[in-house]
Design a protein around this motif. Structure first.
Motif, PDB file in Angstrom:
ATOM      1  N   ILE A  34      40.217  41.784  49.392  1.00 16.17           N
ATOM      2  CA  ILE A  34      39.482  41.701  48.130  1.00 16.17           C
ATOM      3  C   ILE A  34      39.076  40.262  47.841  1.00 16.17           C
ATOM      4  CG2 ILE A  34      39.643  42.027  45.638  1.00 16.17           C
ATOM      5  CD1 ILE A  34      41.350  44.489  46.173  1.00 16.17           C
ATOM      6  N   LEU A  35      39.993  39.317  48.068  1.00 16.98           N
ATOM      7  CA  LEU A  35      39.653  37.901  47.876  1.00 16.98           C
ATOM      8  C   LEU A  35      38.528  37.481  48.810  1.00 16.98           C
ATOM      9  CD1 LEU A  35      40.306  35.135  46.549  1.00 16.98           C
ATOM     10  CD2 LEU A  35      41.862  34.727  48.470  1.00 16.98           C
ATOM     11  N   MET A  36      38.618  37.872  50.061  1.00 14.98           N
ATOM     12  CA  MET A  36      37.615  37.459  51.025  1.00 14.98           C
ATOM     13  C   MET A  36      36.272  38.140  50.774  1.00 14.98           C
ATOM     14  SD  MET A  36      39.362  35.177  52.325  1.00 14.98           S
ATOM     15  CE  MET A  36      38.127  34.527  53.456  1.00 14.98           C
ATOM     16  N   ALA A  37      36.312  39.299  50.133  1.00 12.56           N
ATOM     17  CA  ALA A  37      35.061  39.977  49.787  1.00 12.56           C
ATOM     18  C   ALA A  37      34.295  39.215  48.713  1.00 12.56           C
ATOM     19  CB  ALA A  37      35.344  41.401  49.311  1.00 12.56           C
ATOM     20  N   SER A  38      34.990  38.343  47.964  1.00 13.43           N
ATOM     21  CA  SER A  38      34.319  37.502  46.962  1.00 13.43           C
ATOM     22  C   SER A  38      34.150  36.080  47.495  1.00 13.43           C
ATOM     23  CB  SER A  38      35.081  37.497  45.635  1.00 13.43           C
ATOM     24  OG  SER A  38      36.365  36.918  45.789  1.00 13.43           O
ATOM     25  N   GLU A  39      33.862  36.004  48.786  1.00 13.02           N
ATOM     26  CA  GLU A  39      33.581  34.728  49.464  1.00 13.02           C
ATOM     27  C   GLU A  39      34.756  33.756  49.433  1.00 13.02           C
ATOM     28  OE1 GLU A  39      31.057  34.407  51.287  1.00 13.02           O
ATOM     29  OE2 GLU A  39      29.668  35.947  50.575  1.00 13.02           O
ATOM     30  N   GLY A  40      35.981  34.317  49.374  1.00 15.67           N
ATOM     31  CA  GLY A  40      37.170  33.489  49.529  1.00 15.67           C
ATOM     32  C   GLY A  40      37.634  32.748  48.293  1.00 15.67           C
ATOM     33  N   TYR A  41      37.141  33.135  47.116  1.00 12.34           N
ATOM     34  CA  TYR A  41      37.662  32.480  45.913  1.00 12.34           C
ATOM     35  C   TYR A  41      37.578  33.411  44.708  1.00 12.34           C
ATOM     36  CZ  TYR A  41      32.906  31.249  44.108  1.00 12.34           C
ATOM     37  OH  TYR A  41      31.618  31.264  43.618  1.00 12.34           O
ATOM     38  N   SER A  42      38.501  33.189  43.797  1.00 13.44           N
ATOM     39  CA  SER A  42      38.509  33.947  42.548  1.00 13.44           C
ATOM     40  C   SER A  42      39.361  33.166  41.558  1.00 13.44           C
ATOM     41  CB  SER A  42      39.075  35.361  42.753  1.00 13.44           C
ATOM     42  OG  SER A  42      40.465  35.310  43.000  1.00 13.44           O
ATOM     43  N   GLY A  43      39.503  33.719  40.373  1.00 23.74           N
ATOM     44  CA  GLY A  43      40.319  33.042  39.368  1.00 23.74           C
ATOM     45  C   GLY A  43      40.924  34.051  38.424  1.00 23.74           C
ATOM     46  N   PHE A  44      41.744  33.543  37.521  1.00 24.44           N
ATOM     47  CA  PHE A  44      42.325  34.378  36.478  1.00 24.44           C
ATOM     48  C   PHE A  44      42.444  33.532  35.225  1.00 24.44           C
ATOM     49  CE2 PHE A  44      45.923  36.042  34.019  1.00 24.44           C
ATOM     50  CZ  PHE A  44      45.467  37.332  33.794  1.00 24.44           C
ATOM     51  N   GLY A  45      41.794  33.985  34.156  1.00 25.05           N
ATOM     52  CA  GLY A  45      41.869  33.290  32.880  1.00 25.05           C
ATOM     53  C   GLY A  45      42.147  34.248  31.747  1.00 25.05           C
ATOM     54  N   GLY A  46      42.803  35.355  32.069  1.00 29.91           N
ATOM     55  CA  GLY A  46      42.998  36.427  31.107  1.00 29.91           C
ATOM     56  C   GLY A  46      44.018  36.161  30.025  1.00 29.91           C
ATOM     57  N   ILE A  47      44.862  35.152  30.207  1.00 28.52           N
ATOM     58  CA  ILE A  47      45.867  34.795  29.206  1.00 28.52           C
ATOM     59  C   ILE A  47      45.504  33.422  28.651  1.00 28.52           C
ATOM     60  CG2 ILE A  47      48.320  34.549  28.705  1.00 28.52           C
ATOM     61  CD1 ILE A  47      47.496  37.307  29.862  1.00 28.52           C
ATOM     62  N   PRO A  48      45.065  33.336  27.405  1.00 28.97           N
ATOM     63  CA  PRO A  48      44.654  32.041  26.869  1.00 28.97           C
ATOM     64  C   PRO A  48      45.724  30.962  27.055  1.00 28.97           C
ATOM     65  CG  PRO A  48      44.005  33.772  25.363  1.00 28.97           C
ATOM     66  CD  PRO A  48      44.847  34.434  26.425  1.00 28.97           C
ATOM     67  N   GLY A  49      45.264  29.825  27.563  1.00 29.35           N
ATOM     68  CA  GLY A  49      46.171  28.709  27.827  1.00 29.35           C
ATOM     69  C   GLY A  49      46.513  28.538  29.281  1.00 29.35           C
ATOM     70  N   PRO A  52      40.708  39.320  21.467  1.00 28.58           N
ATOM     71  CA  PRO A  52      41.757  39.516  22.474  1.00 28.58           C
ATOM     72  C   PRO A  52      41.460  40.665  23.424  1.00 28.58           C
ATOM     73  CG  PRO A  52      42.732  39.102  20.334  1.00 28.58           C
ATOM     74  CD  PRO A  52      41.256  39.275  20.097  1.00 28.58           C
ATOM     75  N   PHE A  53      41.913  40.492  24.650  1.00 30.65           N
ATOM     76  CA  PHE A  53      41.688  41.471  25.712  1.00 30.65           C
ATOM     77  C   PHE A  53      42.789  42.519  25.669  1.00 30.65           C
ATOM     78  CE2 PHE A  53      42.098  42.748  30.274  1.00 30.65           C
ATOM     79  CZ  PHE A  53      40.849  43.321  30.411  1.00 30.65           C
ATOM     80  N   ASN A  54      42.397  43.773  25.562  1.00 30.83           N
ATOM     81  CA  ASN A  54      43.354  44.883  25.549  1.00 30.83           C
ATOM     82  C   ASN A  54      43.226  45.625  26.876  1.00 30.83           C
ATOM     83  OD1 ASN A  54      44.865  47.211  25.147  1.00 30.83           O
ATOM     84  ND2 ASN A  54      44.311  47.360  22.978  1.00 30.83           N
ATOM     85  N   HIS A  55      44.084  45.296  27.809  1.00 36.06           N
ATOM     86  CA  HIS A  55      43.987  45.788  29.186  1.00 36.06           C
ATOM     87  C   HIS A  55      43.853  47.299  29.263  1.00 36.06           C
ATOM     88  CE1 HIS A  55      45.495  46.988  33.177  1.00 36.06           C
ATOM     89  NE2 HIS A  55      45.087  45.815  33.600  1.00 36.06           N
TER      90      HIS A  55
END
Length: 299
Positions: free
Chosen positions: A125-140, A174-177
């Motif tokens: 899955i990571l490599m399908a997005s050209e080898g990079y991704s991120g996570f910012g779902g929790i403020p801070g 706020p994000f409600n998963h």
């Protein structure tokens, strides 16, 4: 707002010359974001041997851990250092923060912690997005996960800005998963990518925004128009990632191409800005309902 960059360089430098342990990974790399993991119900130590912990959670996100050979990251770490992202990360957040100061939105965060991490080049899955991704779902907290390559090495600042936008968005709405709708999610991702583009240019746009021809764009828009109120993360994920990824994750396909939700969300936000004259910072602290309606894409 304080900006803290986790010193992952010390850990990776060590990992390139000697064996490192899972405990070192936990307490040197992930302890600074322990509160984020606790929010995600990933304990530092598993309740039973081989159970769910931050190491397993990290692997699920495509992060390299010491459960794999250190040989896998030696070249990647050199390439990561060469991108300059460790030196530039703090300035990215300052630059992004300024856009909200300009509209007098005082971000209610005392600190943002940035954790730059090497990715696992065997994670499909990571490599399908050209080898990079991120996570910012929790403020801070912001994670940037990278297997450096020719495509992504110039785009890491843009990726950080994308994740920071999520941080800001979730202080406002706020994000409600478990309760997020397709409509809300496409707005979230559209805002983040248009924000990053506004800072670092369309040439550094992420691969999650695809170029659809007119026919596919019209078809995909119609699919989303009828399903904006669909709820539940698994169902929503199928619309966001497209059928190919949905099948690989065990979700039911919904008849759309790769990264459909990211692509439609990007155009929704673009249309909203064009129709209203708002800035992307102003849009970031605007309700999803207003953005969807004023974009005019689903009339």
């Amino acid at each position: 707002m304080n900006i803290t960059l986790v010193d992952t360089q010390q850990f990776y430098t060590k990992a390139c010359t000697e064996a490192v342990t899972e405990d070192q990974f936990k307490y040197e790399v992930m302890a600074p974001v322990k509160e984020m993991w606790e929010y995600l119900n990933a304990p530092m130590t598993a309740k039973m041997p081989g159970g769910y912990d931050v190491v397993m959670a990290s692997e699920m996100l495509g992060i390299w851990t010491p459960r794999k050979s250190c040989d896998n990251i030696r070249e990647s770490y050199k390439d990561l250092l060469a991108t300059g992202i460790y030196e530039e990360a703090t300035e990215v957040i300052k630059h992004a923060r300024q856009k909200f100061e300009e509209i007098n939105y005082m971000i209610p965060l005392d600190e943002v912690v940035i954790n730059i991490l090497l990715g696992d080049d065997e994670n499909t899955i990571l490599m399908a997005s050209e080898g990079y991704s991120g996570f910012g779902g929790i403020p801070g907290y912001i994670l940037l996960i990278v297997v450096p390559n020719a495509f992504n090495r110039t785009k890491l600042k843009s990726a950080l800005a994308h994740e920071f936008n999520h941080n800001v968005r979730f202080t406002h709405e706020p994000f409600n998963h478990g309760d997020v709708t397709v409509g809300e999610y496409i707005v979230i991702e559209g805002l983040a990518e248009v924000f990053a583009e506004s800072l670092y240019g369309i040439e550094n746009r992420g691969p999650w925004v695809c170029e659809y021809d007119e026919e596919e764009m019209a078809y995909t828009t119609e699919v989303f128009k009828d399903n904006l109120e669909v709820k539940g993360f698994e169902q929503v994920a199928a619309y966001m990632y497209g059928d190919e990824v949905a099948k690989s994750m065990g979700y039911l396909p919904v008849g759309v191409s790769r990264n459909a939700g990211y692509t439609i969300g990007y155009h929704v936000v673009k249309c909203y800005l064009e129709n209203t004259g708002k800035t992307i910072a102003e849009a970031t602290v605007t309700s999803a309902k207003e953005i969807l309606e004023m974009s005019g894409m689903f009339k």
